[in-house]
Design an enzyme around this catalytic site. Structure first.
Site, PDB file in Angstrom:
ATOM      1  N   ASP A  31       1.099  -0.463 -16.524  1.00  0.00           N
ATOM      2  CA  ASP A  31       2.419  -0.139 -16.005  1.00  0.00           C
ATOM      3  C   ASP A  31       2.395   1.276 -15.432  1.00  0.00           C
ATOM      4  O   ASP A  31       1.850   2.196 -16.039  1.00  0.00           O
ATOM      5  CB  ASP A  31       3.468  -0.245 -17.124  1.00  0.00           C
ATOM      6  CG  ASP A  31       4.876  -0.284 -16.579  1.00  0.00           C
ATOM      7  OD1 ASP A  31       5.515  -1.344 -16.663  1.00  0.00           O
ATOM      8  OD2 ASP A  31       5.337   0.752 -16.055  1.00  0.00           O
ATOM      9  N   HIS A 101       6.767 -11.385 -15.241  1.00  0.00           N
ATOM     10  CA  HIS A 101       5.715 -10.620 -15.906  1.00  0.00           C
ATOM     11  C   HIS A 101       6.036 -10.450 -17.382  1.00  0.00           C
ATOM     12  O   HIS A 101       7.201 -10.454 -17.781  1.00  0.00           O
ATOM     13  CB  HIS A 101       5.509  -9.252 -15.238  1.00  0.00           C
ATOM     14  CG  HIS A 101       6.761  -8.453 -15.117  1.00  0.00           C
ATOM     15  ND1 HIS A 101       7.685  -8.670 -14.128  1.00  0.00           N
ATOM     16  CD2 HIS A 101       7.266  -7.446 -15.876  1.00  0.00           C
ATOM     17  CE1 HIS A 101       8.694  -7.834 -14.273  1.00  0.00           C
ATOM     18  NE2 HIS A 101       8.475  -7.073 -15.336  1.00  0.00           N
ATOM     19  N   HIS A 103       5.441  -7.866 -20.559  1.00  0.00           N
ATOM     20  CA  HIS A 103       5.060  -6.508 -20.966  1.00  0.00           C
ATOM     21  C   HIS A 103       4.305  -6.583 -22.291  1.00  0.00           C
ATOM     22  O   HIS A 103       4.809  -7.196 -23.248  1.00  0.00           O
ATOM     23  CB  HIS A 103       6.299  -5.629 -21.199  1.00  0.00           C
ATOM     24  CG  HIS A 103       7.141  -5.368 -19.988  1.00  0.00           C
ATOM     25  ND1 HIS A 103       7.139  -4.162 -19.317  1.00  0.00           N
ATOM     26  CD2 HIS A 103       8.028  -6.154 -19.332  1.00  0.00           C
ATOM     27  CE1 HIS A 103       7.998  -4.219 -18.310  1.00  0.00           C
ATOM     28  NE2 HIS A 103       8.556  -5.416 -18.295  1.00  0.00           N
TER      29      HIS A 103
HETATM   30  P1  5GP Z   1      10.942  -5.086 -15.536  1.00  0.00           P
HETATM   31  O1  5GP Z   1      12.008  -4.105 -15.834  1.00  0.00           O
HETATM   32  O2  5GP Z   1      11.137  -5.756 -14.203  1.00  0.00           O
HETATM   33  O3  5GP Z   1      10.685  -6.064 -16.645  1.00  0.00           O
HETATM   34  O4  5GP Z   1       9.611  -4.241 -15.479  1.00  0.00           O
HETATM   35  C1  5GP Z   1       9.053  -3.761 -14.305  1.00  0.00           C
HETATM   36  C2  5GP Z   1       7.947  -2.801 -14.698  1.00  0.00           C
HETATM   37  O5  5GP Z   1       7.123  -2.601 -13.578  1.00  0.00           O
HETATM   38  C3  5GP Z   1       8.445  -1.425 -15.134  1.00  0.00           C
HETATM   39  O6  5GP Z   1       7.988  -1.154 -16.461  1.00  0.00           O
HETATM   40  C4  5GP Z   1       7.851  -0.473 -14.104  1.00  0.00           C
HETATM   41  O7  5GP Z   1       7.427   0.743 -14.677  1.00  0.00           O
HETATM   42  C5  5GP Z   1       6.695  -1.268 -13.540  1.00  0.00           C
HETATM   43  N1  5GP Z   1       6.389  -0.984 -12.154  1.00  0.00           N
HETATM   44  C6  5GP Z   1       7.292  -0.888 -11.140  1.00  0.00           C
HETATM   45  N2  5GP Z   1       6.649  -0.670  -9.977  1.00  0.00           N
HETATM   46  C7  5GP Z   1       5.322  -0.623 -10.280  1.00  0.00           C
HETATM   47  C8  5GP Z   1       4.150  -0.431  -9.481  1.00  0.00           C
HETATM   48  O8  5GP Z   1       4.199  -0.264  -8.265  1.00  0.00           O
HETATM   49  N3  5GP Z   1       2.965  -0.456 -10.124  1.00  0.00           N
HETATM   50  C9  5GP Z   1       2.863  -0.659 -11.476  1.00  0.00           C
HETATM   51  N4  5GP Z   1       1.634  -0.629 -12.004  1.00  0.00           N
HETATM   52  N5  5GP Z   1       3.948  -0.850 -12.250  1.00  0.00           N
HETATM   53  C10 5GP Z   1       5.154  -0.826 -11.656  1.00  0.00           C
END
Ligand code: 5GP
Ligand code: ZN
Length: 108
Positions: A31, A101, A103
């Site tokens: 992340d 996704h 985590h």
């Molecule tokens: P969500 O809130 O959608 O479950 O989690 C999205 C996750 O993607 C967040 O923890 C954020 O830090 C991560 N993230 C967002 N953009 C990028 C990126 O461009 N590269 C990576 N490696 N992680 C990302």
């Protein structure tokens, strides 16, 4: 592949990420904004918006994702200390990237 999806771009290799695993159907990368010492995202290569969009045919894919979580937790040395597996679903559930996704967070 959705051209405006950042995770599709990472999977295609047009956007950089720190990969810890790449298979035929799933990938895992760190992340970019970790909320724990170990914070890895496990992502199906197939663009699925969220858990709400899963179909019956996605069952093996989801099983693969969870088995990969187990393997990566072991490799990262956090299996015994413990970790969380989190899937945020849609905006109210804290989802910001609309490509399904999982985590994997731990290492505290
Ligand atoms: P969500 O809130 O959608 O479950 O989690 C999205 C996750 O993607 C967040 O923890 C954020 O830090 C991560 N993230 C967002 N953009 C990028 C990126 O461009 N590269 C990576 N490696 N992680 C990302
Ligand atoms: Zn995508």
């Amino acid at each position: 592949m959705e051209k405006d999806c950042i995770f599709c771009q990472i999977i295609e290799g047009t956007k950089p990420a720190s990969f810890v695993f790449e298979g035929d159907r799933v990938v895992a990368f760190k992340d970019a904004n970790p909320s724990a010492p170990v914070h890895i995202l496990l992502v199906p290569k197939k663009h699925i918006r969220s858990i709400n969009d899963l179909t019956e045919g996605d069952q093996p894919l989801m099983a693969e994702l969870f088995m990969l979580a187990k393997k990566i937790a072991q490799e990262q040395g956090i299996a015994q200390s413990g970790y969380k597996l989190v899937i945020n679903v849609e905006r109210g559930g804290g989802q910001y990237v609309f490509h399904l996704h999982l985590h994997l967070v731990g290492g505290w």
